[in-house]
Design a protein around this motif. Structure first.
Motif, PDB file in Angstrom:
ATOM      1  N   THR A 229      37.233   2.984  11.321  1.00  0.00           N
ATOM      2  CA  THR A 229      36.823   4.139  12.130  1.00  0.00           C
ATOM      3  C   THR A 229      37.526   5.380  11.597  1.00  0.00           C
ATOM      4  O   THR A 229      38.637   5.311  11.071  1.00  0.00           O
ATOM      5  CB  THR A 229      37.188   3.967  13.622  1.00  0.00           C
ATOM      6  OG1 THR A 229      38.556   3.550  13.711  1.00  0.00           O
ATOM      7  CG2 THR A 229      36.304   2.959  14.311  1.00  0.00           C
ATOM      8  N   CYS A 230      36.889   6.515  11.730  1.00  0.00           N
ATOM      9  CA  CYS A 230      37.424   7.777  11.230  1.00  0.00           C
ATOM     10  C   CYS A 230      38.606   8.206  12.100  1.00  0.00           C
ATOM     11  O   CYS A 230      38.515   8.231  13.327  1.00  0.00           O
ATOM     12  CB  CYS A 230      36.341   8.844  11.247  1.00  0.00           C
ATOM     13  SG  CYS A 230      36.930  10.465  10.804  1.00  0.00           S
ATOM     14  N   ALA A 231      39.726   8.576  11.437  1.00  0.00           N
ATOM     15  CA  ALA A 231      40.925   8.986  12.175  1.00  0.00           C
ATOM     16  C   ALA A 231      40.708  10.335  12.867  1.00  0.00           C
ATOM     17  O   ALA A 231      41.324  10.631  13.873  1.00  0.00           O
ATOM     18  CB  ALA A 231      42.122   9.071  11.224  1.00  0.00           C
ATOM     19  N   ARG A 232      39.803  11.125  12.316  1.00  0.00           N
ATOM     20  CA  ARG A 232      39.611  12.459  12.881  1.00  0.00           C
ATOM     21  C   ARG A 232      38.564  12.478  13.990  1.00  0.00           C
ATOM     22  O   ARG A 232      38.787  13.036  15.040  1.00  0.00           O
ATOM     23  CB  ARG A 232      39.199  13.437  11.776  1.00  0.00           C
ATOM     24  CG  ARG A 232      39.044  14.859  12.291  1.00  0.00           C
ATOM     25  CD  ARG A 232      39.204  15.891  11.218  1.00  0.00           C
ATOM     26  NE  ARG A 232      38.095  15.878  10.284  1.00  0.00           N
ATOM     27  CZ  ARG A 232      38.033  16.674   9.206  1.00  0.00           C
ATOM     28  NH1 ARG A 232      39.023  17.501   8.932  1.00  0.00           N
ATOM     29  NH2 ARG A 232      37.015  16.610   8.401  1.00  0.00           N
ATOM     30  N   CYS A 233      37.398  11.866  13.738  1.00  0.00           N
ATOM     31  CA  CYS A 233      36.320  11.993  14.734  1.00  0.00           C
ATOM     32  C   CYS A 233      35.888  10.666  15.354  1.00  0.00           C
ATOM     33  O   CYS A 233      35.069  10.648  16.262  1.00  0.00           O
ATOM     34  CB  CYS A 233      35.104  12.702  14.132  1.00  0.00           C
ATOM     35  SG  CYS A 233      34.131  11.668  13.027  1.00  0.00           S
ATOM     36  N   GLY A 234      36.422   9.547  14.897  1.00  0.00           N
ATOM     37  CA  GLY A 234      36.127   8.265  15.534  1.00  0.00           C
ATOM     38  C   GLY A 234      34.825   7.624  15.128  1.00  0.00           C
ATOM     39  O   GLY A 234      34.444   6.586  15.665  1.00  0.00           O
TER      40      GLY A 234
ATOM     41  N   ALA B 231      34.505   8.365   2.527  1.00  0.00           N
ATOM     42  CA  ALA B 231      34.368   9.558   3.348  1.00  0.00           C
ATOM     43  C   ALA B 231      33.650   9.224   4.640  1.00  0.00           C
ATOM     44  O   ALA B 231      32.740   8.398   4.660  1.00  0.00           O
ATOM     45  CB  ALA B 231      33.588  10.623   2.590  1.00  0.00           C
ATOM     46  N   CYS B 232      34.100   9.884   5.716  1.00  0.00           N
ATOM     47  CA  CYS B 232      33.432   9.718   7.008  1.00  0.00           C
ATOM     48  C   CYS B 232      32.030  10.305   6.919  1.00  0.00           C
ATOM     49  O   CYS B 232      31.854  11.429   6.463  1.00  0.00           O
ATOM     50  CB  CYS B 232      34.238  10.440   8.083  1.00  0.00           C
ATOM     51  SG  CYS B 232      33.369  10.590   9.643  1.00  0.00           S
ATOM     52  N   PRO B 233      30.988   9.557   7.362  1.00  0.00           N
ATOM     53  CA  PRO B 233      29.626  10.083   7.263  1.00  0.00           C
ATOM     54  C   PRO B 233      29.399  11.271   8.189  1.00  0.00           C
ATOM     55  O   PRO B 233      28.494  12.067   7.968  1.00  0.00           O
ATOM     56  CB  PRO B 233      28.747   8.896   7.667  1.00  0.00           C
ATOM     57  CG  PRO B 233      29.641   8.006   8.451  1.00  0.00           C
ATOM     58  CD  PRO B 233      31.027   8.216   7.932  1.00  0.00           C
ATOM     59  N   ALA B 234      30.233  11.409   9.233  1.00  0.00           N
ATOM     60  CA  ALA B 234      30.027  12.490  10.196  1.00  0.00           C
ATOM     61  C   ALA B 234      30.804  13.742   9.816  1.00  0.00           C
ATOM     62  O   ALA B 234      30.263  14.843   9.812  1.00  0.00           O
ATOM     63  CB  ALA B 234      30.431  12.026  11.589  1.00  0.00           C
ATOM     64  N   CYS B 235      32.089  13.605   9.437  1.00  0.00           N
ATOM     65  CA  CYS B 235      32.902  14.809   9.236  1.00  0.00           C
ATOM     66  C   CYS B 235      33.494  14.904   7.836  1.00  0.00           C
ATOM     67  O   CYS B 235      34.203  15.868   7.536  1.00  0.00           O
ATOM     68  CB  CYS B 235      34.011  14.887  10.285  1.00  0.00           C
ATOM     69  SG  CYS B 235      35.362  13.715  10.009  1.00  0.00           S
ATOM     70  N   ARG B 236      33.228  13.956   6.987  1.00  0.00           N
ATOM     71  CA  ARG B 236      33.650  13.986   5.570  1.00  0.00           C
ATOM     72  C   ARG B 236      35.155  13.791   5.369  1.00  0.00           C
ATOM     73  O   ARG B 236      35.658  13.945   4.257  1.00  0.00           O
ATOM     74  CB  ARG B 236      33.210  15.297   4.870  1.00  0.00           C
ATOM     75  CG  ARG B 236      31.727  15.465   4.786  1.00  0.00           C
ATOM     76  CD  ARG B 236      31.128  14.593   3.712  1.00  0.00           C
ATOM     77  NE  ARG B 236      29.913  13.953   4.201  1.00  0.00           N
ATOM     78  CZ  ARG B 236      29.390  12.853   3.697  1.00  0.00           C
ATOM     79  NH1 ARG B 236      29.963  12.246   2.699  1.00  0.00           N
ATOM     80  NH2 ARG B 236      28.308  12.328   4.186  1.00  0.00           N
ATOM     81  N   GLN B 237      35.888  13.490   6.433  1.00  0.00           N
ATOM     82  CA  GLN B 237      37.311  13.179   6.313  1.00  0.00           C
ATOM     83  C   GLN B 237      37.449  11.911   5.467  1.00  0.00           C
ATOM     84  O   GLN B 237      36.721  10.948   5.656  1.00  0.00           O
ATOM     85  CB  GLN B 237      37.890  12.941   7.719  1.00  0.00           C
ATOM     86  CG  GLN B 237      39.250  12.292   7.759  1.00  0.00           C
ATOM     87  CD  GLN B 237      40.373  13.303   7.604  1.00  0.00           C
ATOM     88  OE1 GLN B 237      40.159  14.504   7.723  1.00  0.00           O
ATOM     89  NE2 GLN B 237      41.557  12.820   7.301  1.00  0.00           N
ATOM     90  N   LEU B 238      38.400  11.923   4.511  1.00  0.00           N
ATOM     91  CA  LEU B 238      38.595  10.727   3.684  1.00  0.00           C
ATOM     92  C   LEU B 238      39.491   9.731   4.398  1.00  0.00           C
ATOM     93  O   LEU B 238      40.429  10.101   5.097  1.00  0.00           O
ATOM     94  CB  LEU B 238      39.225  11.131   2.346  1.00  0.00           C
ATOM     95  CG  LEU B 238      38.283  11.829   1.361  1.00  0.00           C
ATOM     96  CD1 LEU B 238      39.065  12.333   0.159  1.00  0.00           C
ATOM     97  CD2 LEU B 238      37.174  10.893   0.911  1.00  0.00           C
TER      98      LEU B 238
HETATM   99 ZN   LIG Z   1      34.941  11.669  10.855  1.00  0.00          ZN
END
Ligand SMILES: [Zn+2]
Length: 202
Positions: free
Chosen positions: A27-32, A13-20
């Motif tokens: 890097t997170c696909a949603r928030c980078g 899970a992304c530590p910033a936005c919880r996107q899996l």
């Molecule tokens: Zn994220």
């Protein structure tokens, strides 16, 4: 149907936005945000940092926090005798602040982290939400950790203002600073996601 942790499903899970994201994404696909996997070997590392912090807590409280030299006598004080001094001098508020910063807060952080690490090690399913909140609280206090050292420094300054003598900071200041930093390392090496691993059947 039982819940499956993201790690067990090959995700994290992304530590910033919880996107899996898949485990090989960095890097997170949603928030980078930068993604990282679980901290490896966190239980053993947390114990090691905690032990070091607890060991140094002894000299922090027994070594002199200040060495005051007046003409007649050399006076050496520990943190607790400094608190006692302030209390007897009528500065109850300051005595409480110094006592809280030097005794209550460090003991709370050490005991709290030791308990969290112990429950995770024995794969406890006890009150995961309360434990996750406790970890966040300890982590939050840790961000203000240099405040502890600052307050103990303040103690030295206050006593210095009250007695006409030369006051030097004692070795306990260094030990106390080390306790604060080592506790911070312990908090950072603890892996809070482990709390939820054995709580799947709720
Ligand atoms: Zn994220």
């Amino acid at each position: 149907m039982g819940k499956v942790s993201a790690a067990a499903a090959g995700l994290h899970a992304c530590p910033a936005c919880r996107q899996l994201a898949a485990a090989d994404c960095h890097t997170c696909a949603r928030c980078g945000a930068a993604l990282h996997r679980r901290k490896p070997d966190s239980i053993r590392k947390t114990w090691a940092w905690l032990l070091a912090a607890a060991a140094l807590y002894v000299p922090a409280n027994t070594l002199p926090i200040m060495e005051a030299r007046s003409i007649q006598e050399a006076q050496i004080d520990t943190i607790m005798s400094g608190v006692e001094y302030l209390w007897k001098a009528g500065s109850w508020g300051l005595a409480l602040i110094v006592f809280t910063a030097s005794i209550v807060v460090p003991c709370f952080k050490l005991a709290g982290l030791a308990w969290l690490n112990w429950t995770v090690q024995r794969k406890s399913a006890f009150a995961p939400l309360a434990r996750a909140r406790l970890y966040r609280l300890i982590d939050f206090i840790g961000r203000w950790s240099m405040l502890d050292v600052f307050v103990v420094g303040l103690l030295v300054t206050l006593v210095q203002l009250r007695i006409i003598a030369e006051v030097r900071a004692g070795p306990a200041i260094a030990a106390f600073g080390a306790v604060v930093v080592l506790t911070m390392f312990a908090a950072h090496s603890f892996e809070p996601r482990l709390i939820w691993d054995y709580c799947q059947d709720e």
